[in-house]
Design an enzyme around this catalytic site. Structure first.
Site, PDB file in Angstrom:
ATOM      1  N   SER A 141     -19.120  -3.690  15.717  1.00  0.00           N
ATOM      2  CA  SER A 141     -17.814  -4.246  15.388  1.00  0.00           C
ATOM      3  C   SER A 141     -16.836  -3.737  16.435  1.00  0.00           C
ATOM      4  O   SER A 141     -17.158  -2.854  17.215  1.00  0.00           O
ATOM      5  CB  SER A 141     -17.373  -3.837  13.981  1.00  0.00           C
ATOM      6  N   THR A 142     -15.644  -4.280  16.459  1.00  0.00           N
ATOM      7  CA  THR A 142     -14.707  -3.998  17.547  1.00  0.00           C
ATOM      8  C   THR A 142     -14.451  -2.511  17.719  1.00  0.00           C
ATOM      9  O   THR A 142     -14.455  -1.986  18.825  1.00  0.00           O
ATOM     10  CB  THR A 142     -13.375  -4.724  17.286  1.00  0.00           C
TER      11      THR A 142
END
Length: 515
Positions: free
Chosen positions: A25-26
């Site tokens: 994820s980011t």
């Protein structure tokens, strides 16, 4: 090597195949969890275990708490087709961060005869009973870690609020932020106190207060600080709506509350100590006067305007409002909206009777005979549906090309550097098409919803057809709101140009006299 139509089924039956699943994820774009690092470790591990890698499924930028991930969806579909016997992940939380989701995914894999193994957690191996037991414990901790972080953040924000900290957002007029707390801004605080006094003691309306502030040259916060509203420039003047928001804001008597904008159904509200600018007695007196002003305004609203709230100016974008025998742009008529004459809009007035008569004629004709207008629009083939189909076929072709590239690389047909370069290009194109597919699907859904709404208009027609000529002005106004999507007025050559957009699929241009 003998090839088949299925690039992933062309392997020797004597070698067991595995799938690699990677995700970040980011906020997890760090070295140890990067996609490249995960894939490199899992590829080496697969070789040690004696597995042949059938495919790598990668979800960049997706949360482990959501199930709807493109690569995960493909992995589950390939598992049903028996393309591999086990899925390798770097950590369990790469697959899922929710306990229920983790178990659901593993059960779906097991029904396909596919196991799960974690590189960083050797005991997680669903092909053994002890591995299944450990899995439950690890899944609990993965979710616990995520929820604990969120809870710590929430508690920290609430603690800061109780200590009087201002946690962001637009600072109310009359205040500034000092040491992280709201503090009175003397020059603005005096203006706030005067506004309450004008309303409570003199009975002024919010419009009258705004006009006086503009006459005195007192800038609102946006103009004084050189800011805009949502990134757009403003005229930098006071308006009645802005004055009303100040007069209704209980922050000015020291009652600021944090937590009202949370998405939780029962938010935990925190009272934040704020220096008051107005005495409670003056505040309540202003509220009573505002209520009297509102009642007086309702009693004086004698005329019912058919197109109220539906007309916009094609020059400045502001609303047109009814005034005697005309509809007029507020940017031209309202000094509060444009206090400087040179800044006022020059859009023409529109004769009310002429415009309302033409639009009601269209509405009446539709209600008496809706079949032709509706059927022509409903039967019109939606371009969005064809667009979705074409994009889905393009996406499938790219996915097949990527599978063939992997097959070619594993067979030694291309060098590693060439493989990664071509794979990166394919992945970029796949992501682009996936975004286009989703956008086209949303447009298709919106189009379908609009057509469903058109069907409901047939029901409206059936209810009103027999008494269409006996409707009250209020009922006509309500019908116009249902059937008119919007009206745009622009100046033309010697006359006024009016474009009417109806919800039953028609756009009617009108011309008329203006002033």
């Amino acid at each position: 090597m003998t090839r088949t139509d299925d690039p992933l089924s062309a392997r020797s039956a004597s070698v067991q195949r595995c799938a690699l699943y990677t995700r970040v994820s980011t906020e997890e774009q760090v070295e140890r969890y990067s996609l490249e690092a995960q894939q490199e470790v899992l590829t080496r591990w697969a070789g040690v275990l004696g597995y042949e890698v059938a495919a790598t499924y990668t979800d960049p930028g997706y949360s482990g708490a959501q199930e709807d991930r493109p690569a995960l969806t493909r992995l589950l579909a390939d598992a049903q087709e028996g393309r591999f016997v086990v899925v390798l992940v770097y950590r369990l939380d790469r697959l899922a961060r929710k306990v229920r989701l983790a178990y659901d995914l593993i059960e779906r894999l097991e029904r396909c005869g596919v196991g799960l193994m974690s590189y960083s957690e050797p005991n997680i191996n669903t092909t053994t009973s002890i591995g299944k037991a450990v899995l439950g414990i690890m899944a609990v901790f993965a979710e616990w870690e995520r929820d604990t972080f969120a809870e710590r953040s929430r508690l920290g924000m609430h603690k800061a609020a109780r200590m009087g900290k201002y946690l962001g957002g637009i600072v109310p007029y009359g205040y500034t932020v000092e040491d992280g707390r709201l503090a009175p801004l003397p020059e603005e605080a005096a203006v706030v106190q005067q506004m309450f006094a004008w309303v409570a003691e003199r009975g002024w309306s919010t419009e009258r207060v705004a006009q006086e502030l503009n006459r005195l040259g007192i800038p609102p916060k946006y103009r004084r600080e050189g800011r805009g509203v949502r990134g757009k420039r403003t005229a930098g003047v006071w308006r009645g709506g802005g004055v009303l928001r100040i007069l209704k804001n209980r922050t000015y008597i020291g009652e600021y509350v944090y937590g009202k904008r949370t998405r939780k159904p029962q938010p935990e509200l925190v009272s934040v100590p704020v220096p008051p600018l107005v005495e409670p007695v003056l505040f309540e007196a202003a509220q009573e006067q505002l209520s009297r002003n509102a009642l007086f305004a309702l009693r004086n609203a004698r005329s019912v305007y058919l197109l109220k709230g539906l007309i916009r100016c094609g020059m400045c974008g502001r609303a047109y409002v009814g005034s005697a025998g005309y509809y007029a742009c507020v940017g031209r008529t309202n000094r509060q909206a444009s206090p400087i004459p040179e800044m006022r809009c020059t859009a023409p007035h529109v004769r009310r009777g002429e415009l309302e008569e033409r639009i009601w004629h269209d509405i009446r004709s539709f209600l008496l005979n809706p079949g032709e207008a509706l059927q022509a629009f409903i039967n019109e083939e939606s371009p969005e549906s064809n667009e979705v189909s074409l994009l889905e076929r393009r996406l499938q072709a790219l996915l097949e090309a990527r599978a063939r590239l992997l097959d070619l690389y594993l067979e030694g047909g291309v060098e590693k550097e060439t493989y990664y370069a071509r794979l990166e290009d394919l992945d970029t194109r796949v992501r682009e098409v996936q975004v286009s597919v989703e956008a086209a699907r949303q447009r298709s859904i919106a189009e379908r919803q609009r057509k469903e709404a058109l069907h409901s208009l047939e029901s409206l027609s059936a209810r009103l057809r027999d008494r269409i000529d006996r409707l009250t002005p209020e009922e006509k106004q309500a019908v116009a709101r249902e059937l008119v999507e919007g009206v745009t007025v622009r100046p033309g050559k010697g006359e006024v140009e009016v474009e009417v957009r109806y919800r039953f699929g028609q756009i009617a241009p009108h011309t008329g006299r203006g002033s």
